[in-house]
Scaffold this active site. Structure first.
Site, PDB file in Angstrom:
ATOM      1  CE  LYS A 179       0.847   1.350   4.429  1.00  0.00           C
ATOM      2  NZ  LYS A 179       1.608   2.608   4.744  1.00  0.00           N
ATOM      3  CG  ASP A 201      -0.563  -1.580   8.925  1.00  0.00           C
ATOM      4  OD1 ASP A 201      -0.382  -2.493   9.760  1.00  0.00           O
ATOM      5  OD2 ASP A 201       0.324  -1.204   8.134  1.00  0.00           O
TER       6      ASP A 201
END
Length: 272
Positions: A8, A134
């Site tokens: 990401k 996350d």
């Protein structure tokens, strides 16, 4: 069974407050990119669970790897048999790309599927969050606004589909603790979801990563990467997370690897 955990990038990152528990509240958008590891599980040949790693070298005890922590968390709950786990590492670590978290989240999801475990999506995300704030993002794996310590998610309407992304990872890692130690929390004037609704060409002046000021001071070579990407025509460039990787968004493909000798350079096309 094989899966391909993806990295990401962060679209903006505001550090808004320091919490009583010592952590920081942040605001950022996590955006998935098609830089991928490969992760495979097969029944163990030795009678014990082992993690086999190829690609980018990872130092340290394999038992402390988040993949193994993910396996152990489900093994204790569901009495899973031993496995041989194969990880081909392509996502650099210490880069702000979430590679370790992605591997852990994909491992949990793969175990659920492979062993047909009675786990709902919500329970899967809860298990992922126990491994890292996350990690649940990689269960959802679409653009999300992250708040709190990066563990409170809301959907955002942003698409970079078709944009060429160039990612540059210098031969240095930025420890997350070091990056946080040098920042001063500030409430932003503009919220990230409002900024990313504008054209990408307007992001440069408003979409900031609060880690850059301190990281660039300590590591001027990282600052130079961002400047070079802009000089080469990026519509937007930023450090991802707490670094050290920097990405640039281009409307056309660019062959600029030669500008970054000794660096890991990856390019791809945004898919979402």
């Amino acid at each position: 069974m094989i899966t391909f955990p993806n990295a990401k990038i962060n679209l903006g990152l505001n550090i808004v407050a320091k919490r009583p528990d010592g952590y920081h509240d942040i605001e950022t958008v996590f955006y998935p990119i098609p830089l991928r590891d490969a992760l495979e599980i097969v029944p163990s040949r030795s009678g014990k669970t082992e993690l086999h790693i190829s690609g980018i070298k990872i130092d340290g005890d394999p038992e402390k790897n988040l993949i193994m922590q993910a396996y152990r968390s489900f093994q204790s709950r569901f009495d899973l048999p031993p496995l041989d786990i194969y990880l081909h590492k392509a996502i650099p670590f210490g880069a702000g790309l979430g590679g370790g978290s992605a591997d852990a989240a994909y491992m949990l999801n793969m175990l659920r599927t492979f062993f047909k475990l009675p786990i709902s999506d919500d329970e899967l995300c809860e298990s992922a969050s126990s491994l890292g704030a996350d990690c649940p993002f990689f269960i959802y794996n679409h653009p999300l606004m992250a708040e709190g310590i990066g563990d409170i998610f809301t959907p955002v309407n942003v698409s970079l589909k078709g944009y060429h992304i160039i990612l540059v990872k210098p031969p240095v890692a930025v420890p997350t603790a070091e990056a946080y130690a040098k920042v001063k929390p500030t409430k932003p004037t503009l919220r990230i979801p409002d900024i990313i609704n504008k054209p990408v060409t307007e992001w440069k002046a408003e979409l900031v990563n609060d880690f850059e000021s301190s990281v660039f001071t300590a590591h001027p070579d990282i600052k130079k990467i961002k400047e070079t990407l802009y000089n080469e025509g990026a519509d937007y460039a930023s450090m991802s997370g707490s670094g050290s990787a920097v990405y640039g968004l281009f409307r056309e493909k660019k062959n600029i690897k030669k500008l970054f000798p000794g660096h890991l350079v990856w390019d791809g096309i945004c898919e979402i």
